[in-house]
Scaffold this motif. Structure first.
Motif, PDB file in Angstrom:
ATOM      1  N   LYS A 129      -2.274  -4.202  14.202  1.00 45.83           N
ATOM      2  CA  LYS A 129      -1.314  -4.635  15.221  1.00 45.83           C
ATOM      3  C   LYS A 129      -1.684  -4.016  16.580  1.00 45.83           C
ATOM      4  N   HIS A 130      -1.102  -2.874  16.932  1.00 41.31           N
ATOM      5  CA  HIS A 130      -1.408  -2.246  18.220  1.00 41.31           C
ATOM      6  C   HIS A 130      -2.900  -1.978  18.384  1.00 41.31           C
ATOM      7  N   ALA A 131      -3.503  -1.417  17.327  1.00 43.12           N
ATOM      8  CA  ALA A 131      -4.918  -1.062  17.434  1.00 43.12           C
ATOM      9  C   ALA A 131      -5.816  -2.288  17.394  1.00 43.12           C
ATOM     10  N   GLY A 132      -5.354  -3.356  16.739  1.00 46.94           N
ATOM     11  CA  GLY A 132      -6.145  -4.581  16.677  1.00 46.94           C
ATOM     12  C   GLY A 132      -7.426  -4.435  15.891  1.00 46.94           C
ATOM     13  N   ALA A 133      -7.377  -3.663  14.791  1.00 47.03           N
ATOM     14  CA  ALA A 133      -8.585  -3.419  14.006  1.00 47.03           C
ATOM     15  C   ALA A 133      -8.793  -4.436  12.885  1.00 47.03           C
ATOM     16  N   GLY A 134      -7.932  -5.424  12.784  1.00 48.45           N
ATOM     17  CA  GLY A 134      -8.117  -6.485  11.804  1.00 48.45           C
ATOM     18  C   GLY A 134      -7.570  -6.184  10.426  1.00 48.45           C
ATOM     19  N   SER A 135      -7.613  -4.932  10.012  1.00 39.54           N
ATOM     20  CA  SER A 135      -7.108  -4.541   8.698  1.00 39.54           C
ATOM     21  C   SER A 135      -6.910  -3.033   8.694  1.00 39.54           C
ATOM     22  N   GLY A 136      -6.346  -2.555   7.612  1.00 42.82           N
ATOM     23  CA  GLY A 136      -6.186  -1.115   7.452  1.00 42.82           C
ATOM     24  C   GLY A 136      -4.775  -0.652   7.756  1.00 42.82           C
ATOM     25  N   GLY A 137      -4.417   0.473   7.154  1.00 43.47           N
ATOM     26  CA  GLY A 137      -3.106   1.068   7.382  1.00 43.47           C
ATOM     27  C   GLY A 137      -3.151   2.554   7.130  1.00 43.47           C
ATOM     28  N   VAL A 138      -2.047   3.223   7.451  1.00 42.20           N
ATOM     29  CA  VAL A 138      -1.933   4.668   7.265  1.00 42.20           C
ATOM     30  C   VAL A 138      -0.519   4.968   6.779  1.00 42.20           C
ATOM     31  N   VAL A 139      -0.423   5.815   5.753  1.00 46.27           N
ATOM     32  CA  VAL A 139       0.870   6.319   5.291  1.00 46.27           C
ATOM     33  C   VAL A 139       0.981   7.770   5.750  1.00 46.27           C
ATOM     34  N   ALA A 140       2.022   8.059   6.536  1.00 45.21           N
ATOM     35  CA  ALA A 140       2.227   9.407   7.070  1.00 45.21           C
ATOM     36  C   ALA A 140       3.399  10.058   6.338  1.00 45.21           C
ATOM     37  N   VAL A 141       3.159  11.237   5.749  1.00 47.38           N
ATOM     38  CA  VAL A 141       4.181  11.923   4.955  1.00 47.38           C
ATOM     39  C   VAL A 141       4.237  13.396   5.351  1.00 47.38           C
ATOM     40  N   GLU A 142       5.354  14.031   5.019  1.00 47.18           N
ATOM     41  CA  GLU A 142       5.545  15.422   5.428  1.00 47.18           C
ATOM     42  C   GLU A 142       4.903  16.408   4.460  1.00 47.18           C
ATOM     43  N   SER A 143       4.898  16.073   3.177  1.00 46.15           N
ATOM     44  CA  SER A 143       4.459  17.015   2.150  1.00 46.15           C
ATOM     45  C   SER A 143       3.039  16.716   1.681  1.00 46.15           C
ATOM     46  N   GLU A 144       2.238  17.752   1.566  1.00 45.97           N
ATOM     47  CA  GLU A 144       0.877  17.580   1.061  1.00 45.97           C
ATOM     48  C   GLU A 144       0.885  17.166  -0.409  1.00 45.97           C
ATOM     49  N   ALA A 145       1.886  17.620  -1.155  1.00 49.69           N
ATOM     50  CA  ALA A 145       1.993  17.224  -2.559  1.00 49.69           C
ATOM     51  C   ALA A 145       2.236  15.717  -2.671  1.00 49.69           C
ATOM     52  N   ASP A 146       3.103  15.190  -1.806  1.00 50.71           N
ATOM     53  CA  ASP A 146       3.341  13.745  -1.798  1.00 50.71           C
ATOM     54  C   ASP A 146       2.061  13.002  -1.431  1.00 50.71           C
ATOM     55  N   LEU A 147       1.317  13.538  -0.483  1.00 49.08           N
ATOM     56  CA  LEU A 147       0.056  12.913  -0.079  1.00 49.08           C
ATOM     57  C   LEU A 147      -0.881  12.755  -1.272  1.00 49.08           C
ATOM     58  N   HIS A 148      -1.032  13.818  -2.073  1.00 52.36           N
ATOM     59  CA  HIS A 148      -1.943  13.763  -3.212  1.00 52.36           C
ATOM     60  C   HIS A 148      -1.448  12.774  -4.271  1.00 52.36           C
ATOM     61  N   SER A 149      -0.136  12.712  -4.476  1.00 51.09           N
ATOM     62  CA  SER A 149       0.414  11.762  -5.447  1.00 51.09           C
ATOM     63  C   SER A 149       0.181  10.327  -4.995  1.00 51.09           C
ATOM     64  N   LEU A 150       0.382  10.074  -3.709  1.00 53.61           N
ATOM     65  CA  LEU A 150       0.163   8.732  -3.170  1.00 53.61           C
ATOM     66  C   LEU A 150      -1.313   8.353  -3.236  1.00 53.61           C
ATOM     67  N   GLU A 151      -2.176   9.333  -2.986  1.00 55.83           N
ATOM     68  CA  GLU A 151      -3.612   9.067  -3.039  1.00 55.83           C
ATOM     69  C   GLU A 151      -4.034   8.663  -4.453  1.00 55.83           C
ATOM     70  N   ALA A 152      -3.508   9.349  -5.449  1.00 56.68           N
ATOM     71  CA  ALA A 152      -3.842   9.014  -6.837  1.00 56.68           C
ATOM     72  C   ALA A 152      -3.329   7.622  -7.196  1.00 56.68           C
ATOM     73  N   ALA A 153      -2.106   7.298  -6.758  1.00 62.21           N
ATOM     74  CA  ALA A 153      -1.542   5.970  -7.031  1.00 62.21           C
ATOM     75  C   ALA A 153      -2.330   4.888  -6.308  1.00 62.21           C
ATOM     76  N   ARG A 154      -2.741   5.181  -5.076  1.00 56.62           N
ATOM     77  CA  ARG A 154      -3.569   4.226  -4.324  1.00 56.62           C
ATOM     78  C   ARG A 154      -4.866   3.923  -5.054  1.00 56.62           C
ATOM     79  N   ASP A 155      -5.545   4.970  -5.517  1.00 50.96           N
ATOM     80  CA  ASP A 155      -6.854   4.790  -6.137  1.00 50.96           C
ATOM     81  C   ASP A 155      -6.775   3.946  -7.408  1.00 50.96           C
ATOM     82  N   LEU A 156      -5.644   4.008  -8.108  1.00 46.76           N
ATOM     83  CA  LEU A 156      -5.472   3.197  -9.308  1.00 46.76           C
ATOM     84  C   LEU A 156      -5.348   1.705  -8.981  1.00 46.76           C
ATOM     85  N   LEU A 157      -4.903   1.399  -7.763  1.00 48.28           N
ATOM     86  CA  LEU A 157      -4.666   0.005  -7.381  1.00 48.28           C
ATOM     87  C   LEU A 157      -5.809  -0.599  -6.567  1.00 48.28           C
ATOM     88  N   LEU A 158      -6.724   0.233  -6.079  1.00 48.63           N
ATOM     89  CA  LEU A 158      -7.788  -0.275  -5.220  1.00 48.63           C
ATOM     90  C   LEU A 158      -8.775  -1.139  -6.005  1.00 48.63           C
TER      91      LEU A 158
END
Length: 386
Positions: A129-158
């Protein structure tokens, strides 16, 4: 993005995959999620894929976001904001609820000097959208533990990396920016139509197919059964990205500050029009993604803008409760959402100089339908229990 938000950030192939990951991580299947009736169709399908019950909020006629004064938050478990066209939802009103912020349109919007995407448990950004890069996204979270959990869930779906598809995606994005810069939007649109590449604007963007959808819902919260709805115009929405996309996204992000002043100038020029949505007037210092005008004859306005070389996108009509009845809990009063969906004309502030000769002449939309004041609870959804 971590520097911009002050949060831990996870790269994802698309905003829509990031939203699904956030909803799955923080919400329990069967919970009631308050959401706007006006947003991209695929968002509704990924909410259903997460096993959540969409509770459609009444809409504010000022900005096209959730009318926080007209909802009973005690009846819902979580809230998904939209921040339509970069205009901020009233995030403070949702304190105490699990809040997931869809900031696809609001990468550069702040509230009280604080970036959107930092108020909820997660902020999900879009690089297209703003960046106009055609694709891609970012999930911003407060906790590093949540980050690692989301990363593992992401990798299962990629899905596996596809270098040719990645190159095509980047080159298509470059071509679009070049067409705008060289005033070649009209011939570019002609070529896209001739090749069948342009997204349909008439009728429904994604066919709901309710019988097939009911079958897919037997497998929630599994995402792959919903692929045919969620992917829509972005077939690689959960395909792993490679170095080419990453370099292109970084390059586009670094260019954002250089466009900020132009974007704000465009917002202020469009805000002088009698057709501008009143909520824009409270955010003249924000580099909005689009400036919503509310016009009587939107179809004619779109055609006139196209003749000037200005393409129009991000139109959201019909509202979710009209689009997919029986799968959502409708608002008590859907009138404002139908009015907004019918009359909203989003204009890119970076193209304000090209659009103004057309939009200055547009007739304002009729007033929005009146609505009784005070929060109201909508009737229960016909959805079966999870």
């Amino acid at each position: 993005m971590a520097t911009r938000t002050g949060r831990h950030c996870l790269a994802v192939p698309s905003n829509r995959l990031g939203l699904y990951l956030a909803l799955r991580h923080w919400c329990i299947p069967g919970q009631r999620l308050l959401m706007s009736p006006i947003s991209a169709d695929e968002i509704l399908f990924l909410v259903l894929a997460a096993g959540l019950r969409p509770v459609i909020a009444p809409l504010s006629p000022l900005d096209g976001n959730i009318d926080a004064d007209a909802v009973d938050l005690d009846t819902v478990d979580a809230v998904l904001t939209t921040n339509l066209y970069g205009l901020p939802d009233r995030v403070a009103a949702f304190a105490g609820k699990t809040l997931v912020e869809d900031v696809a349109h609001a990468m550069e919007t702040t509230v009280g000097g604080r970036p959107l995407g930092t108020f909820g448990v997660a902020g999900v950004f879009s690089m297209s959208k703003h960046a106009g890069a055609g694709s891609g996204g970012v999930v911003a979270v407060e906790s590093e533990a949540d980050l690692h959990s989301l990363e593992a869930a992401r990798d299962l779906l990629l899905r596996p990396y596809r270098p040719v598809a990645e190159a095509v995606s980047v080159l298509t994005s470059v071509a679009r920016h070049t067409a705008v810069r060289l005033d070649l939007v009209r011939p570019a649109l002609w070529v896209m139509r001739a090749l069948g590449m342009e997204e349909e604007r008439e009728g429904l963007r994604i066919a709901p197919r309710p019988e097939e959808l009911a079958e897919a819902m037997k497998r929630v919260p599994d995402l792959p059964p919903f692929d045919s709805w969620v992917r829509a115009d972005l077939r690689d929405y959960r395909t792993r990205r490679g170095p080419l996309s990453r370099r292109y996204q970084v390059r586009r992000l670094r260019a954002l500050p250089g466009r900020r002043a132009r974007r704000i100038a465009g917002v202020r020029a469009l805000a002088e029009l009698p057709t501008v949505a009143k909520g824009v007037l409270d955010h003249l210092d924000q580099p909005l993604f689009r400036v919503p005008l509310l016009v009587a004859d939107r179809d004619e306005a779109i055609a006139a803008l196209e003749r000037r070389g200005v393409a129009t996108g991000y139109l959201y009509d019909p509202p979710y409760d009209d689009y997919l009845p029986g799968f959502v809990e409708p608002p008590a009063d859907p009138g404002v959402a139908r009015w907004w969906g019918r009359h909203a004309l989003p204009v890119d502030p970076l193209q304000a100089h090209r659009a103004l000769p057309v939009v200055r002449e547009l007739t304002p939309a009729p007033p929005p339908p009146s609505r009784a004041a005070g929060p109201r609870s909508a009737p229960r959804s016909p959805l079966p229990p999870s």
